[in-house]
Design an enzyme around this catalytic site. Structure first.
Site, short mmCIF file in Angstrom:
data_model
loop_
_atom_site.label_atom_id
_atom_site.label_comp_id
_atom_site.label_asym_id
_atom_site.label_seq_id
_atom_site.Cartn_x
_atom_site.Cartn_y
_atom_site.Cartn_z
N GLY A 48 -31.90 102.89 82.63
CA GLY A 48 -32.11 104.24 81.91
C GLY A 48 -32.51 103.91 80.73
O GLY A 48 -33.06 102.72 80.14
N HIS A 54 -40.14 99.67 80.46
CA HIS A 54 -39.94 100.37 81.86
C HIS A 54 -41.03 101.04 82.32
O HIS A 54 -41.52 100.94 83.74
CB HIS A 54 -38.92 101.40 81.82
CG HIS A 54 -37.53 100.80 81.33
ND1 HIS A 54 -36.93 101.03 80.04
CD2 HIS A 54 -36.55 100.06 81.99
CE1 HIS A 54 -35.88 100.42 80.08
NE2 HIS A 54 -35.47 99.79 80.94
N GLN A 79 -21.79 94.25 84.88
CA GLN A 79 -22.51 93.27 84.25
C GLN A 79 -22.11 93.56 82.69
O GLN A 79 -22.79 92.67 82.13
CB GLN A 79 -23.82 93.57 84.50
CG GLN A 79 -24.66 94.78 83.83
CD GLN A 79 -26.14 94.64 84.40
OE1 GLN A 79 -26.48 95.35 85.72
NE2 GLN A 79 -27.16 94.51 83.85
N GLY A 165 -38.62 93.26 84.40
CA GLY A 165 -39.43 92.82 83.43
C GLY A 165 -39.24 91.42 82.91
O GLY A 165 -38.00 90.86 83.17
N LYS A 167 -38.92 90.33 80.19
CA LYS A 167 -38.10 90.24 79.21
C LYS A 167 -36.68 89.66 79.09
O LYS A 167 -36.14 88.71 78.41
CB LYS A 167 -37.86 91.42 78.12
CG LYS A 167 -37.75 91.35 76.71
CD LYS A 167 -36.65 91.88 75.93
CE LYS A 167 -36.02 92.87 76.63
NZ LYS A 167 -34.34 92.51 76.42
N SER A 203 -36.76 96.88 74.15
CA SER A 203 -35.70 96.61 74.53
C SER A 203 -34.68 98.19 74.32
O SER A 203 -35.07 98.66 73.24
CB SER A 203 -34.72 95.66 73.95
OG SER A 203 -33.26 95.71 74.31
O1 PAF Z 1 -32.33 94.75 83.49
C1 PAF Z 1 -31.42 95.62 83.71
O2 PAF Z 1 -32.01 97.00 83.27
C2 PAF Z 1 -30.46 95.66 84.64
O3 PAF Z 1 -29.84 94.55 84.55
C3 PAF Z 1 -30.73 95.66 85.95
C4 PAF Z 1 -31.82 95.12 86.70
C5 PAF Z 1 -31.14 97.18 86.32
C6 PAF Z 1 -29.49 95.77 86.92
O4 PAF Z 1 -28.62 96.55 86.45
#
Ligand code: PAF
Length: 296
Positions: A48, A54, A79, A165, A167, A203
């Site tokens: 999001g 994006h 994560q 991406g 990045k 970002s």
């Molecule tokens: O790059 C991200 O936004 C996240 O690491 C992803 C790939 C959506 C996984 O949560």
């Protein structure tokens, strides 16, 4: 906006306008029905706080003829390490959905953590040794959690293509490895970094930067450009050129500056390489990278 409850995902179902699903099983039912109609499915996983970077992923998805574009919006707790920005990670769900609609996305998967992880979930992926290098050295477990959620999203949506991406270059390399090592039937494709007019890589975390920090953060893209320019002079020159730009920015605390091959193995003597940087500007961790053409 229609919601999951409005959707009857029967055999003849074809999604036309954007539908938001919270429950993975409901979305999976819809994509299964769509797949049966012969339409390819393209997944854009996101956390999001959608920005132009994006939107480029979504636009790349929409170029696939006849594809159904699925965007997932999920801030994946697995994560984020202790002390990282999970709680304050930017969230803008309503405007994200509006942007998805404007870009012609048909399906959004927006689960809550409880929809993705059973309270007693135990099984996840291990990113291996590359997951402990570069970003992984400062963020233990980050790539295990990232790969676990990407594998889950791919398992839910079963896309023909998934877009990420460049990045987050190490993330892209690891997802490609996962798809190869685990025989996923999904093609993984990278999309080039989107930059602001002055070079700053887009970002979601850029919103944390004050004006002075944002100015200093331009050192990262400038270092990548200087390094790439020095490519014909060889690896040492690339690193020296990038380092001297970064050293001129006192607000930039470099975590690593490395030159690797394009799969993130040891740097080659010639040909294509990838220059990568991570730095803290204030409390904000920023990444950038660039393709470098080393001397033939
Ligand atoms: O790059 C991200 O936004 C996240 O690491 C992803 C790939 C959506 C996984 O949560």
């Amino acid at each position: 906006m229609s919601t999951a409850d409005d959707v009857g995902a029967g055999p003849g179902y074809t999604a036309r306008e954007l539908t938001v699903h919270r429950r993975p099983a409901e979305l999976a039912k819809v994509t299964r029905a769509l797949r049966a109609t012969g339409r390819p499915i393209t997944l854009v996983p996101t956390m999001g706080a959608l920005h132009e970077g994006h939107l480029e992923l979504i636009r790349a998805a929409r170029k696939v003829p006849a594809t159904v574009t699925v965007v997932s919006i999920f801030v994946n707790p697995l994560q984020f390490g202790p002390g990282e920005d999970l709680d304050r990670y930017p969230r803008s769900f309503e405007s994200d959905v509006d942007l998805c609609r404007e870009e012609g996305v048909e399906l959004v998967l927006a689960p809550e953590p409880v929809d993705m992880y059973a309270p007693d979930h135990q099984i996840g992926l291990a990113a291996g040794s590359l997951g402990e290098e570069l970003e992984g050295a400062s963020r233990p477990g980050h790539f295990d959690g990232m790969l676990t959620v990407v594998a889950k999203l791919i398992g839910i949506v079963r896309p023909d293509l998934a877009l990420f991406g460049e990045k987050d270059y190490q993330q892209l390399v690891l997802i490609r490895r996962m798809a190869r090592d685990l025989n996923f039937d999904t093609r993984i494709q990278g999309v080039p970094i989107v930059r602001q007019h002055d070079g700053l890589a887009l970002s979601s975390r850029n919103v944390y930067l004050s004006d002075a920090q944002r100015q200093a953060a331009l050192g990262l893209s400038a270092a990548m450009a200087a390094g790439a320019h020095a490519g014909p002079a060889g690896p040492e020159a690339v690193l020296a050129a990038a380092r001297s730009v970064l050293e001129a920015e006192p607000l930039v605390q470099v975590d690593y500056l490395e030159l690797r091959d394009i799969d993130l193995g040891p740097v080659p003597e010639s040909g294509e390489a990838r220059l990568l940087v991570a730095a803290k500007v204030g409390d904000t961790r920023l990444l950038d990278n660039a393709l470098v053409q080393l001397s033939a």
